[in-house]
Design a protein around this motif. Structure first.
Motif, mmCIF file in Angstrom:
data_model
loop_
_atom_site.group_PDB
_atom_site.id
_atom_site.type_symbol
_atom_site.label_atom_id
_atom_site.label_comp_id
_atom_site.label_asym_id
_atom_site.label_seq_id
_atom_site.Cartn_x
_atom_site.Cartn_y
_atom_site.Cartn_z
ATOM 1 N N LEU A 83 -9.934 3.438 -12.127
ATOM 2 C CA LEU A 83 -10.525 2.275 -11.468
ATOM 3 C C LEU A 83 -10.956 1.214 -12.461
ATOM 4 C CD1 LEU A 83 -12.625 3.914 -8.607
ATOM 5 C CD2 LEU A 83 -10.538 2.567 -8.392
ATOM 6 N N ARG A 84 -11.445 1.621 -13.626
ATOM 7 C CA ARG A 84 -11.883 0.643 -14.633
ATOM 8 C C ARG A 84 -10.725 -0.026 -15.347
ATOM 9 N NH1 ARG A 84 -16.825 -1.410 -14.906
ATOM 10 N NH2 ARG A 84 -16.719 -1.465 -17.144
ATOM 11 N N SER A 85 -9.682 0.734 -15.661
ATOM 12 C CA SER A 85 -8.573 0.163 -16.428
ATOM 13 C C SER A 85 -7.550 -0.527 -15.533
ATOM 14 C CB SER A 85 -7.878 1.256 -17.250
ATOM 15 O OG SER A 85 -7.200 2.154 -16.383
ATOM 16 N N GLY A 86 -7.408 -0.082 -14.296
ATOM 17 C CA GLY A 86 -6.436 -0.686 -13.393
ATOM 18 C C GLY A 86 -5.036 -0.141 -13.552
ATOM 19 N N ARG A 87 -4.863 0.872 -14.380
ATOM 20 C CA ARG A 87 -3.530 1.442 -14.598
ATOM 21 C C ARG A 87 -3.547 2.919 -14.310
ATOM 22 N NH1 ARG A 87 -3.711 -2.070 -19.262
ATOM 23 N NH2 ARG A 87 -2.393 -3.842 -18.772
ATOM 24 N N PRO A 88 -2.581 3.462 -13.688
ATOM 25 C CA PRO A 88 -1.454 2.819 -13.019
ATOM 26 C C PRO A 88 -1.919 2.102 -11.752
ATOM 27 C CG PRO A 88 -1.356 5.176 -12.639
ATOM 28 C CD PRO A 88 -2.505 4.917 -13.588
ATOM 29 N N SER A 89 -1.281 0.991 -11.457
ATOM 30 C CA SER A 89 -1.748 0.117 -10.380
ATOM 31 C C SER A 89 -1.625 0.775 -9.006
ATOM 32 C CB SER A 89 -0.996 -1.206 -10.415
ATOM 33 O OG SER A 89 0.392 -0.987 -10.257
ATOM 34 N N TRP A 90 -0.582 1.573 -8.797
ATOM 35 C CA TRP A 90 -0.414 2.206 -7.492
ATOM 36 C C TRP A 90 -1.543 3.198 -7.221
ATOM 37 C CZ3 TRP A 90 0.060 7.473 -7.258
ATOM 38 C CH2 TRP A 90 0.409 8.116 -8.449
ATOM 39 N N LEU A 91 -1.977 3.907 -8.267
ATOM 40 C CA LEU A 91 -3.065 4.865 -8.091
ATOM 41 C C LEU A 91 -4.394 4.141 -7.928
ATOM 42 C CD1 LEU A 91 -3.899 7.798 -7.949
ATOM 43 C CD2 LEU A 91 -4.065 7.818 -10.436
ATOM 44 N N ARG A 92 -4.572 3.037 -8.641
ATOM 45 C CA ARG A 92 -5.799 2.257 -8.509
ATOM 46 C C ARG A 92 -5.940 1.723 -7.088
ATOM 47 N NH1 ARG A 92 -8.294 -2.150 -7.915
ATOM 48 N NH2 ARG A 92 -10.046 -2.816 -9.146
ATOM 49 N N SER A 94 -13.905 11.836 -13.616
ATOM 50 C CA SER A 94 -13.671 11.084 -14.848
ATOM 51 C C SER A 94 -12.340 10.344 -14.808
ATOM 52 C CB SER A 94 -13.696 12.022 -16.050
ATOM 53 O OG SER A 94 -14.926 12.662 -16.151
ATOM 54 N N VAL A 95 -11.308 11.007 -14.323
ATOM 55 C CA VAL A 95 -9.993 10.364 -14.213
ATOM 56 C C VAL A 95 -10.056 9.209 -13.221
ATOM 57 C CG1 VAL A 95 -7.614 10.721 -13.417
ATOM 58 C CG2 VAL A 95 -8.688 12.379 -14.948
ATOM 59 N N ARG A 96 -10.737 9.419 -12.108
ATOM 60 C CA ARG A 96 -10.887 8.355 -11.111
ATOM 61 C C ARG A 96 -11.597 7.151 -11.713
ATOM 62 N NH1 ARG A 96 -15.052 7.063 -7.740
ATOM 63 N NH2 ARG A 96 -14.458 5.932 -5.864
ATOM 64 N N TYR A 97 -12.658 7.390 -12.474
ATOM 65 C CA TYR A 97 -13.403 6.310 -13.106
ATOM 66 C C TYR A 97 -12.526 5.536 -14.085
ATOM 67 C CZ TYR A 97 -16.927 3.946 -15.924
ATOM 68 O OH TYR A 97 -17.647 2.996 -16.587
ATOM 69 N N VAL A 98 -11.764 6.245 -14.902
ATOM 70 C CA VAL A 98 -10.901 5.586 -15.888
ATOM 71 C C VAL A 98 -9.830 4.763 -15.192
ATOM 72 C CG1 VAL A 98 -9.158 6.021 -17.672
ATOM 73 C CG2 VAL A 98 -11.335 7.230 -17.738
#
Length: 107
Positions: A28-37, A22-26
């Motif tokens: 990837l969809r939101s783009g924040r934080p950018s380093w984690l995306r 769920s955290v991964r999905y959020v």
């Protein structure tokens, strides 16, 4: 006590991967934080199911034998070859008698 430990173990098997998915999905969809995306997008597979879905399906298969049959059938279908003759309508076709070639786009 043993039953409580088993329940806790099964909860960890389902809840922890589901939370990570769920955290991964959020992210990837939101783009924040950018380093984690950027890290997640670089490491994410292009196809297939995630770890949370795999664990949930395996736990479901452990409880229900019909789910095991469904998972095995999915594996068999991945191995089977797709024949052009089995497709309806065909994506490509060449009629030598008429002198025509048909190519359809996917979509």
């Amino acid at each position: 006590m043993v039953m409580m430990a088993g329940l806790l173990f099964m909860t960890v098997l389902v809840i922890v991967p589901f939370t990570f998915a769920s955290v991964r999905y959020v992210v990837l969809r939101s783009g924040r934080p950018s380093w984690l995306r950027r890290r997640l997008a670089a490491r994410s597979p292009r196809s297939g199911v995630g770890l949370g879905a795999t664990v949930t399906e395996e736990l479901h298969a452990f409880m229900n034998a019909n789910k095991r049959v469904q998972i095995e059938q999915r594996h068999v279908e991945l191995v089977l070859r797709d024949d052009v003759q089995g497709a309806a309508p065909p994506r490509m076709g060449i009629d030598l008698d008429a002198g025509t070639a048909v190519i359809r786009r996917r979509g």
